[in-house]
Design an enzyme around this catalytic site. Structure first.
Site, mmCIF file in Angstrom:
data_model
loop_
_atom_site.group_PDB
_atom_site.id
_atom_site.type_symbol
_atom_site.label_atom_id
_atom_site.label_comp_id
_atom_site.label_asym_id
_atom_site.label_seq_id
_atom_site.Cartn_x
_atom_site.Cartn_y
_atom_site.Cartn_z
ATOM 1 N N HIS A 1 24.768 60.274 -15.917
ATOM 2 C CA HIS A 1 25.252 59.029 -16.544
ATOM 3 C C HIS A 1 25.304 57.962 -15.451
ATOM 4 O O HIS A 1 25.474 58.283 -14.268
ATOM 5 C CB HIS A 1 26.658 59.310 -17.081
ATOM 6 C CG HIS A 1 27.288 58.205 -17.859
ATOM 7 N ND1 HIS A 1 27.902 57.133 -17.256
ATOM 8 C CD2 HIS A 1 27.452 58.020 -19.198
ATOM 9 C CE1 HIS A 1 28.395 56.324 -18.184
ATOM 10 N NE2 HIS A 1 28.142 56.849 -19.373
ATOM 11 N N ASP B 1 30.712 65.701 -12.551
ATOM 12 C CA ASP B 1 31.175 64.801 -13.612
ATOM 13 C C ASP B 1 31.481 65.647 -14.849
ATOM 14 O O ASP B 1 30.574 66.134 -15.519
ATOM 15 C CB ASP B 1 30.062 63.769 -13.888
ATOM 16 C CG ASP B 1 30.366 62.890 -15.091
ATOM 17 O OD1 ASP B 1 31.383 63.115 -15.771
ATOM 18 O OD2 ASP B 1 29.566 61.962 -15.350
ATOM 19 N N GLN C 1 31.946 65.211 -20.203
ATOM 20 C CA GLN C 1 31.535 65.785 -21.493
ATOM 21 C C GLN C 1 31.855 67.273 -21.586
ATOM 22 O O GLN C 1 31.532 67.918 -22.581
ATOM 23 C CB GLN C 1 30.021 65.575 -21.707
ATOM 24 C CG GLN C 1 29.597 64.126 -21.760
ATOM 25 C CD GLN C 1 30.057 63.415 -23.036
ATOM 26 O OE1 GLN C 1 30.519 64.047 -23.991
ATOM 27 N NE2 GLN C 1 29.957 62.094 -23.042
ATOM 28 N N LYS D 1 37.643 60.818 -23.990
ATOM 29 C CA LYS D 1 36.711 61.708 -24.707
ATOM 30 C C LYS D 1 37.391 63.024 -25.082
ATOM 31 O O LYS D 1 36.817 63.859 -25.763
ATOM 32 C CB LYS D 1 35.481 61.973 -23.837
ATOM 33 C CG LYS D 1 34.656 60.715 -23.555
ATOM 34 C CD LYS D 1 33.432 61.046 -22.764
ATOM 35 C CE LYS D 1 32.855 59.839 -22.061
ATOM 36 N NZ LYS D 1 32.161 58.895 -22.929
ATOM 37 N N CYS E 1 23.704 55.008 -21.528
ATOM 38 C CA CYS E 1 24.076 54.828 -20.112
ATOM 39 C C CYS E 1 23.344 55.837 -19.229
ATOM 40 O O CYS E 1 23.937 56.405 -18.304
ATOM 41 C CB CYS E 1 25.581 54.960 -19.913
ATOM 42 S SG CYS E 1 26.534 53.733 -20.797
#
Ligand code: PLP
Length: 428
Positions: free
Chosen positions: A145, A222, A225, A248, A386
């Site tokens: 991302h 990261d 998600q 999220k 993104c």
């Protein structure tokens, strides 16, 4: 004749039977009803919200926790000795502690941020900017991302480090052989997403971190998600830094965190300066609070963090393993249904996937499709998500993305399929 069982034996057997009995299956319809927004209509149609990778909807428990904070406890933290100040501080730190337990780390090693973007910038500016220079490389995967690309570019532009890219397979998996080859001695930092927001690919982060560590490469994962969809044990992954975002995972916008190994937190200079992060301030110079407060300058998003704590409690009460299993069922159902539609191609077919389905439809632009789906009450994201470098590599100017959460149901997927059929008929 056998002797009758004693009372102790009876109790022991009853206890064993209770322990062995499977926990009752969650009532997914009741869980869906915990999310007030999901019962609204859009364009006169029931809402099927399939954009949770963008931001999740919030359960009543989160909304009410924030409401109660403002109604009953609102004050600034770590400053006032009055009752409200102490209540607010306690609520904020308690949320940190519950969040840390949720991902199996120590609360003192968890810096609360406004989200993943701020967390990665913190690592880039406080860790990488002063340490890296010409001749050093920051290795990033092709599926990152922008939040795990642009901060590195800004820092590389200042210290002269180079950015290199680790490629992916046509199915959208990390090409591990290519990755090992790319881990050359000049690589100092590896940035990698745990789960791709475009492809849904779940990356083997523990294996990659092990290999990186053997080579002395610092890993920045990261987890934006991953956390909402599967149990995550950050300590077990063996990374150096793990960033995630609260909105999220049912929490409010403007919340998130960075976990880091203690030695990094101790050796990194502060990122932002101001109140809350200091020990002593003189015009000749200041000394700083211990981590994590050293990296939390200014008044934070207190009510947001309280809401994030409530989100963690809510997720834990259902159980992340059950959430993962539920979403895998929805993913399999949606993948089958969408694959059967003529002219539709799913982008990202990794063996291990989270419930994210990006797709292209022959002859239809993603934005036109998403607009027509919206008229049917079906919310999907369209565009480049993104992730411009990934989309360029996929040769796709834009995709539609249906991203699922445990509060979705099979009817949402049926409505997506029906709406796609209608849209395709309209677009010819
Ligand atoms: N990383 C990934 C994989 C994401 O999907 C997102 C959000 O879409 C981000 C980072 C950025 O998160 P935030 O905007 O909350 O900082």
């Amino acid at each position: 004749m056998s002797t009758p069982p004693s009372r102790t034996q009876d109790l022991a057997e009853a206890a064993a039977a209770t322990a062995a009995a499977p926990a009752p299956a969650p009532d997914w319809a009741a869980i869906r009803a915990d999310f007030p927004l999901l019962s609204r209509q859009v364009h006169g149609k029931p809402l099927s919200y399939l954009d949770s990778a963008n931001t999740s909807q919030k359960p009543r428990a989160v909304i009410e926790a924030m409401d109660a904070h403002y109604r009953q406890h609102n004050a600034n933290i770590s400053r006032a000795v009055h009752t409200l100040g102490m209540e607010a501080t306690e609520a904020y730190e308690s949320a940190r502690t519950r969040l840390a337990a949720f991902v199996n780390v120590r609360p003192d090693d968890l810096v609360l941020t406004s989200g993943t973007t701020q967390a990665v910038n913190l690592v880039a500016y406080s860790h990488a900017l002063p340490r890296l220079g010409p001749g050093d490389t920051i290795l990033l995967s092709r599926m990152e991302h922008h939040a795990n690309i642009v901060p590195w570019q800004l820092v590389a532009g200042r210290n002269g480090a180079r950015i290199a890219v680790a490629d992916i397979t046509p199915e959208g998996e990390l090409d591990l052989d290519a990755l090992w080859r790319a881990m050359t001695p000049d690589v100092r930092i590896l940035g990698l997403t745990h789960v791709s927001n475009v492809l849904g690919t779940v990356n083997p982060v523990a294996q990659v971190c092990r290999e990186a560590r053997r080579r002395g490469i610092v890993t920045v994962i990261d987890g934006s998600q991953a956390l909402p969809h599967r149990p995550v044990d950050i300590a077990g992954i063996g990374c150096d830094f793990y960033a995630f975002t609260g909105h999220k995972m049912l929490g409010p916008t403007g919340t998130g965190a960075l976990w880091a190994r203690r030695e990094h937190l101790d050796s990194m200079p502060p990122f932002l300066g101001g109140g809350e992060m200091i020990r002593e301030v003189r015009f000749e110079g200041s000394t700083f609070a211990a981590p994590p407060h050293k990296f939390e300058a200014g008044t934070p998003n207190i009510a947001g963090v309280v809401g994030l704590g409530a989100a963690v409690d809510y997720l834990r009460a259902i159980g992340m393993d059950r959430i993962e299993a539920r979403e895998q069922e929805l993913l399999a159902y949606a993948t089958n249904a969408l694959s059967a539609l003529p002219g539709l191609r799913i982008v990202g077919t990794a063996r291990e996937k989270a419930a994210v389905i990006s797709f292209l439809v022959e002859g239809a632009h993603a934005h036109d499709l998403a607009t027509l789906l919206d008229l049917e009450g079906v919310a999907v994201r369209s565009g480049q998500h993104c992730a411009h470098p990934l989309m360029e590599a996929l040769g796709a100017p834009a995709t539609c993305r249906a991203s699922l959460a445990f509060y979705n149901d099979f009817d949402d997927i049926d409505r997506l399929v029906a709406a796609l059929g209608k849209a395709r008929a309209l677009l010819g």
